[in-house]
Design an enzyme around this catalytic site. Structure first.
Site, short mmCIF file in Angstrom:
data_model
loop_
_atom_site.label_atom_id
_atom_site.label_comp_id
_atom_site.label_asym_id
_atom_site.label_seq_id
_atom_site.Cartn_x
_atom_site.Cartn_y
_atom_site.Cartn_z
N GLU A 410 5.06 -6.13 9.35
CA GLU A 410 5.50 -7.42 8.81
C GLU A 410 6.17 -8.37 9.94
OE1 GLU A 410 6.39 -5.88 4.04
OE2 GLU A 410 7.79 -5.43 5.87
N GLU A 486 0.91 0.33 2.33
CA GLU A 486 2.09 0.85 1.37
C GLU A 486 1.83 0.51 0.04
OE1 GLU A 486 5.73 -1.16 2.48
OE2 GLU A 486 5.41 -0.74 4.55
#
Length: 963
Positions: A410, A486
């Site tokens: 991220e 995820e």
């Protein structure tokens, strides 16, 4: 001109030694772990006189190393998910910069034989400045990375040495470490002195061990920083370092069969011990393969965490994680979002886990500034970013368990990620690259995303995802395997929908599995003023900026107790699938390479939850990917509802579990419960005391049940509200809680419209409605006497108006005396179940106390429901109590407090028994989903406001009549 501090530097420390492999050497090592002298300050610009050898630190305190200072009374922990807890002005940080000064006095052991000595820091958060005997050694950055310095000329023999270290909480490196975890500081991994021989030191060793799955041959090449011999006695290898060796037959390494060969590399002055695993990682025809076999990651994301020690883990903590993963059918781990302690990777090699090793990089907080100034795309930060990747790859390159390198997490997209990828491909082309956040996949080899819906995942499986604007990049990405970095956010009660994702991963070859977020709740152990223990989350330490309990989103509770979600995941990940096949059993092997010879298949026949017979099935060997039909034994006749449960268990001890450990199970219904004849109804009697219906005494005015036999009763009332789950609140998804609260489902109003007495029934008509709207639920209770100790109840619910949202749940609530504390039931168990969870539960007969039925989520919420219940008893331990049953299975929840109290609680310590045992019997519940960070409840698991009926029988039990 603004002068930046040392901890705001944008280049690696030139004094640090080049990155190298973490080696097990026979050269001497002196651990400096233990109690250090420590001083805490609120700023980083204090005097550095403490580095002098003669400095008097008598006024300081002691602090253990490894440790975080916030967990020892200095400053306080703070948790944020994405937002940086300081202004964005890279690389500058605030003057308010908590700082810890450390001092350690030590003597070199007698005979310390070192041509050179390195000072090794395993992990320091976030930056450090080091002195030895008053002379500055250098600085560190990269909290989860090793830094080494040559301190040979600064050491003293025959006299005490003084190591002084200043550690700052905030540094330029903090901008690269915004990793959704507690901000915790200090020297949290080990500190060592490492002796290096004067000549032919093996400073670095690189292992390349490949496997040809077509021939069974292995290849081995071990290079070293000095001339050396490489020996693998078991394989007869004795070769010069750098020599390419071909072996006609080796046993390959895999997560299922983690075969390791002991090897040594000896230079004459030093020997390094290695554990070599032969395997070849490749992307072939669009699939990620190891040894020619496509991988399916049944994985989890793992932060390093302990409720008392934070990220300062012991070997016992790491081993506990690995064993729990293996015991719950997990085969892969993504090291979110930084390289773990090296010992964890050694354990993954030994016990068998596929590893995605992730760089210590995340800049997620720049998202809030629309990625302005993002270090991942700022040329000034290239050296630091590439340095972090280099140090991870060099340290961890010899682990066979690592099959993918991850550039980080991220951090948007940008030039520095591309530079990291280029360096990695040049220095280790043996492993593909992963990075999730650049969806163009410009710099990586696999396509990865987070928290996609089931529909989106299926589209990718069919190669039908939305195209990229760049046709060349789009074609390249469509040729890549997909890995769900995820998914299934395991926050609080949940996650739901696990089976739906796994079905897709197994259906479409391109979908090579993924990693559930995440392994463990990051709850820090704390106590109330009166000494009650609980687990603290964001905001519990006075933080102004925090993200609450979003840090408690794991499959393990903070004390490493498996949550219901982990038990469900084990079921979904089962490597053996068993299903009915006519009058037999189909046994399918879902392992990648292993056969089923290591398993024993045990069967158990139960009727109404009671054992009737048991035995062991004769299952022939089944190779990976194959299946076989097995004949079931001739079963004895039974009375009542009967099931055969077949369990695949370890036939012998494995390194990760003892014989008898359950790996997989299946349950087959073999006989239905016969429908009993309807009992005769007794008359209803009215008197001055109320309305008597069998053992039930009702209030004549409102039709409420006041006594059931000798037990005082409150209710029943229609129950629609549930204490919202984290997924209902959905901080990063589509939230239902505000919809429900705005409608007023948490404070419905109840009205009795009629109490009608007939010869054989009492009918109570009610209207239950939220305020300020014309929506309502019409609930009609029909009570009948089925005997002196049995009471029949039929609840019919009819919605009124256009309900635009699903209901949280639908059932009836009874308040019973708190002396009734034991619960036995026949239904799914032993754990909690909701429409899209509870996969780990099977039909059986179970017993728990009321206390044991409560699931201790870090943040209190809806929990503890048992599903598909045929009957249940709530008793006082002496056999007195109430038995409830029904012609159709129902949901059961038993609590020592009301839902409203559960709704108000911020921690489990806020909950107090209120003098009742509250019994909820439900006709349905809304699903759980994963909307705390991801998709909500699938349509099949919604609970619409629709006509419903709940039929029950209440039986008053006397002493000794609890069955």
């Amino acid at each position: 001109m603004t002068v930046s501090a040392w901890y705001e530097a944008l280049s690696p420390c030139p004094a640090a030694r080049p990155a190298r492999a973490w080696c097990d050497s026979d050269a001497e090592t002196l651990s400096l772990d233990g109690l250090w002298r420590f001083r805490f300050a609120g700023r980083a610009d204090g005097p550095t006189d403490f580095a002098a050898t003669e400095f008097d630190d008598a006024a300081w305190t002691d602090l253990p190393v490894p440790a975080h200072w916030q967990l020892h009374g200095h400053g306080a922990p703070a948790y944020t998910n994405t937002r940086y807890p300081f202004p964005l002005d890279p690389p500058r940080v605030p003057d308010e910069n908590p700082t810890g000064d450390y001092r350690r006095v030590f003597d070199l052991p007698t005979g310390w034989a070192a041509g050179r000595t390195l000072l090794r820091l395993g992990g320091v958060d976030s930056a450090a400045r080091i002195w030895l005997n008053g002379t500055e050694v250098g600085q560190t950055t990269g909290s989860r990375l090793v830094t080494e310095f040559d301190v040979t000329d600064l050491l003293r023999s025959g006299a005490p040495n003084v190591l002084a270290i200043r550690v700052v909480q905030w540094s330029a490196g903090s901008y690269l470490e915004d990793q959704d975890m507690w901000w915790l500081s200090g020297i949290f991994r080990g500190v060592d002195l490492v002796a290096r021989p004067a000549e032919d030191a093996l400073d670095d060793v690189t292992v390349r061990a490949g496997y040809d799955h077509r021939t069974g041959a292995g290849t081995l090449r071990v290079t070293a920083s000095a001339p050396a011999r490489v020996r693998v006695p078991e394989l007869g290898v004795d070769a010069a370092a750098g020599e390419f060796v071909t072996l006609q037959h080796v046993e390959p390494w895999s997560a299922e069969s983690p075969r390791l060969y002991d090897a040594t590399v000896s230079s004459g002055t030093e020997t390094v011990r290695l554990r070599v695993g032969f395997r070849t990682v490749a992307i072939t025809d669009g699939l990620l393969t190891v040894n020619g076999q496509p991988l399916l990651f049944n994985g989890v994301n793992r932060h390093e965490f302990h409720p008392d020690r934070g990220r300062a883990l012991t070997e016992e903590d790491m081993l506990a994680d690995v064993l729990l993963m293996k015991q719950h059918n997990i085969n892969a781990v993504r090291t979110s979002h930084y390289p773990p302690h090296p010992r964890f990777l050694e354990l993954c090699d030994e016990y068998g886990l596929w590893v995605v090793d992730e760089c210590d990089l995340e800049t997620h907080g720049f998202w809030l500034a629309e990625w302005r100034g993002n270090p991942a795309d700022d040329a000034r930060w290239e050296q630091l970013c590439v340095d972090r990747m280099r140090r991870m790859v060099e340290r961890d390159k010899n682990h066979p368990s690592i099959v993918l390198w991850s550039l980080g997490n991220e951090s948007g997209s940008g030039r520095n990620l591309a530079a990291m990828a280029r360096w990695t491909r040049e220095h280790d082309p043996s492993r593909p690259l992963l990075y999730e956040r650049d969806w163009s996949c410009r710099d990586v080899d696999v396509y990865s995303r987070m928290y996609l819906t089931v529909a989106d995942v299926e589209a990718i499986g069919r190669a039908a995802e939305a195209p990229l604007a760049d046709a060349a990049l789009d074609a390249r990405r469509r040729a890549m395997p997909f890995i769900h970095a995820e998914y299934a956010h395991a926050m609080g009660n949940g996650p739901g929908n696990l089976r739906e994702y796994q079905d897709l991963y197994e259906k479409y070859p391109r979908l090579q599995g993924g990693f559930v977020w995440e392994w463990i709740d990051h709850g820090l152990r704390a106590s109330t003023a009166d000494g009650q223990e609980f687990y603290a989350y964001g905001g519990d330490f006075g933080e102004i900026e925090h993200d609450g309990n979003f840090v408690a989103d794991g499959l393990l509770f903070p004390d490493r107790t498996p949550s219901p979600g982990l038990l469900d995941l084990k079921k979904v990940f089962e490597p053996v699938r068993m299903s009915a096949d006519g009058d037999g059993l189909r046994v399918a092997n879902h392992y990648g390479v292993r056969d089923l010879a290591h398993l024993e298949f045990r069967w158990l026949l139960e009727a109404d939850g009671q054992e009737v017979a048991r035995g062991v099935l004769d299952v022939p060997d089944v190779t990976a990917g194959a299946s076989v039909r097995v004949t079931l034994p001739l079963l004895p006749q039974t009375r009542g509802e009967a099931f055969v449960t077949v369990r695949a268990v370890l036939a012998a001890d494995e390194p990760w579990a003892k014989a008898g450990q359950e790996v997989a199970w299946s349950q087959l219904a073999v006989a239905a419960d016969p429908i009993p004849p309807a009992p005769a109804r007794l008359r209803v009697h009215s008197s001055a005391d109320g309305i008597q219906v069998g053992p039930g005494l009702f209030d004549a005015r409102d039709g409420r049940l006041r006594h059931l036999g000798g037990f005082a009763v409150a209710g029943p009332t229609l129950q629609v509200w549930r204490a919202p789950t984290d997924n209902d609140r959905a901080p990063h998804g589509e939230a239902l809680e505000p919809v429900w609260r705005s409608l007023g489902l948490d404070h419905l109003r109840h009205r009795v419209d009629a109490v009608e007495v007939a010869d054989e029934a009492l009918v109570v008509r009610t209207r239950v409605a939220p305020v300020g709207t014309d929506l309502a639920l019409l609930a009609t209770y029909t009570w009948t006497a089925l005997g002196d100790d049995r009471l029949g109840l039929a609840v019919a619910v009819e919605p009124v108006g256009p309900w635009a949202c699903p209901l949280p749940m639908l059932g009836v609530l009874f308040g019973l005396p708190d002396t009734l504390t034991g619960v036995e039931w026949f239904g799914r168990g032993p754990g909690e179940s909701y429409p899209d969870t509870g996969l780990a539960n099977r039909v059986g007969r179970f017993y728990r106390t009321v206390t044991d039925l409560q699931t201790p989520y870090v943040f209190p919420q809806e929990n503890g429901r048992r599903a598909a219940v045929r009957w249940a008893t709530v008793t006082d331990g002496q056999g007195a109590g109430v038995r409830v049953s029904g012609p159709a299975p129902f949901g059961l929840t038993v609590r020592p407090w009301r839902t409203e109290a559960l709704d108000r609680a911020a921690h489990p310590t806020d909950l107090r028994p209120d003098g009742h045992t509250w019994l909820t019997l439900d006709a349905g519940h809304h699903g759980i989903g994963s909307a705390s960070c991801g998709p909500g409840v699938l349509p099949a698991y919604l609970l619409p406001a629709a006509p419903a009926r709940l039929d029950l029988e209440l039986h008053v039990l006397g002493q000794g009549d609890a069955g």
